[in-house]
Design a protein around this motif. Sequence first.
Motif, PDB file in Angstrom:
ATOM      1  N   MET A   1       1.658  -2.877 -16.092  1.00  0.00           N
ATOM      2  CA  MET A   1       1.689  -1.909 -14.998  1.00  0.00           C
ATOM      3  C   MET A   1       3.076  -1.992 -14.393  1.00  0.00           C
ATOM      4  N   VAL A   2       3.842  -0.930 -14.543  1.00  0.00           N
ATOM      5  CA  VAL A   2       5.280  -0.964 -14.277  1.00  0.00           C
ATOM      6  C   VAL A   2       5.631   0.060 -13.206  1.00  0.00           C
ATOM      7  N   ASN A   3       6.349  -0.387 -12.189  1.00  0.00           N
ATOM      8  CA  ASN A   3       6.765   0.483 -11.097  1.00  0.00           C
ATOM      9  C   ASN A   3       8.217   0.900 -11.256  1.00  0.00           C
ATOM     10  N   ALA A   4       8.490   2.157 -10.903  1.00  0.00           N
ATOM     11  CA  ALA A   4       9.877   2.623 -10.914  1.00  0.00           C
ATOM     12  C   ALA A   4      10.696   1.938  -9.833  1.00  0.00           C
ATOM     13  N   GLY A   5      10.058   1.568  -8.737  1.00  0.00           N
ATOM     14  CA  GLY A   5      10.739   0.891  -7.642  1.00  0.00           C
ATOM     15  C   GLY A   5      10.370  -0.573  -7.584  1.00  0.00           C
ATOM     16  N   GLY A   6      10.029  -1.040  -6.390  1.00  0.00           N
ATOM     17  CA  GLY A   6       9.679  -2.440  -6.221  1.00  0.00           C
ATOM     18  C   GLY A   6       8.279  -2.742  -6.716  1.00  0.00           C
ATOM     19  N   PRO A   7       7.919  -4.022  -6.809  1.00  0.00           N
ATOM     20  CA  PRO A   7       6.621  -4.416  -7.351  1.00  0.00           C
ATOM     21  C   PRO A   7       5.478  -4.340  -6.361  1.00  0.00           C
ATOM     22  N   GLU A   8       5.739  -4.022  -5.108  1.00  0.00           N
ATOM     23  CA  GLU A   8       4.700  -4.079  -4.083  1.00  0.00           C
ATOM     24  C   GLU A   8       3.669  -2.967  -4.284  1.00  0.00           C
ATOM     25  N   ILE A   9       2.424  -3.285  -3.939  1.00  0.00           N
ATOM     26  CA  ILE A   9       1.324  -2.329  -4.035  1.00  0.00           C
ATOM     27  C   ILE A   9       0.452  -2.442  -2.795  1.00  0.00           C
ATOM     28  N   ARG A  10      -0.407  -1.429  -2.603  1.00  0.00           N
ATOM     29  CA  ARG A  10      -1.409  -1.465  -1.546  1.00  0.00           C
ATOM     30  C   ARG A  10      -2.609  -0.657  -2.008  1.00  0.00           C
ATOM     31  N   THR A  11      -3.747  -0.864  -1.364  1.00  0.00           N
ATOM     32  CA  THR A  11      -4.981  -0.165  -1.713  1.00  0.00           C
ATOM     33  C   THR A  11      -5.315   0.851  -0.637  1.00  0.00           C
ATOM     34  N   LEU A  12      -5.670   2.069  -1.058  1.00  0.00           N
ATOM     35  CA  LEU A  12      -5.985   3.131  -0.116  1.00  0.00           C
ATOM     36  C   LEU A  12      -7.335   2.888   0.562  1.00  0.00           C
ATOM     37  N   ASP A  13      -7.639   3.756   1.539  1.00  0.00           N
ATOM     38  CA  ASP A  13      -8.863   3.588   2.326  1.00  0.00           C
ATOM     39  C   ASP A  13     -10.132   3.775   1.512  1.00  0.00           C
ATOM     40  N   ASP A  14     -10.028   4.408   0.311  1.00  0.00           N
ATOM     41  CA  ASP A  14     -11.237   4.527  -0.522  1.00  0.00           C
ATOM     42  C   ASP A  14     -11.644   3.192  -1.128  1.00  0.00           C
ATOM     43  N   GLU A  15     -10.821   2.166  -0.928  1.00  0.00           N
ATOM     44  CA  GLU A  15     -11.051   0.787  -1.373  1.00  0.00           C
ATOM     45  C   GLU A  15     -10.985   0.635  -2.891  1.00  0.00           C
ATOM     46  N   TRP A  16     -10.477   1.643  -3.581  1.00  0.00           N
ATOM     47  CA  TRP A  16     -10.308   1.577  -5.032  1.00  0.00           C
ATOM     48  C   TRP A  16      -8.869   1.855  -5.456  1.00  0.00           C
TER      49      TRP A  16
END
Length: 260
Positions: free
Chosen positions: A205-220
């Motif tokens: 799983m590769v990001n164009a920018g930084g490696p940070e992620i978060r989960t949206l309010d749908d919890e998925w």
Amino acid sequence: MIRLKSSAQIDAIAAAGAIVAEVLEMAAEQAIPGRSTGELDDIAEALIRDNPGATPAFKGLYGFPATLCTSINDEVVHGIPSFRRELQSGDIVSVDVGVRLEGLFADAAVTIPVGEVAPATERLLGVTRTALDVGIEAARPGAQLGDLGWAIQTHVEAEGFSVIRELVGHGVGESPHEEPQVPNFGVRNRGFRMQPGLVIAIEPMVNAGGPEIRTLDDEWTVVTGDGRLSAHFEHTVAVTPEGPRVLTRVASPARAAGEA
């Protein structure tokens, strides 16, 4: 506990994997501008259930409501299909699917360009697809999982992209998610030593920018922290005495990956 698989089990997982590959090929053909992700999900479920004994592995898993994960643009994984979400030219959509057949599981994903995409987007897809190939090549008896993660990480970071740390690949076969974890980063000569019978889902799983992620309010739905694009490619792979055996090979990989 890491559960090694017999040759018969690996062949049975490959049978499930052939259905996975068929679904991903369909998605590559059907992910066109104006198509909703809900439509893709309906087509995928019908395609899976047309195979005697086969069922969608993700639907109901941990409460997930759909057959496919459809993750668009800055969505990394676990996007929920919806009839209200229509694909647009220039989008990319990661389609992740699992199949259960005769009590065994296979899992794979591709990221599909919708219509014409920007050259930078094509490059992200190409680097991520090659990262998967690099990881598969490292899945050999005697090698360690750190070698596999190191190979993926080194390739991705040399191209100026980032690998996600919080999400990893996994064992698969008797259940959708098994030990061991299979990170897309690592240190050589560390981690579980691979041996024949190990079946794993390798999924950069590769990001164009930084490696940070978060989960949206749908919890998925997991998205990139900076709103930039992310790509995801995955195969179920068996470690054999002869080397890696891909159990979810897409019949037309060039088309699925946007090379033709």
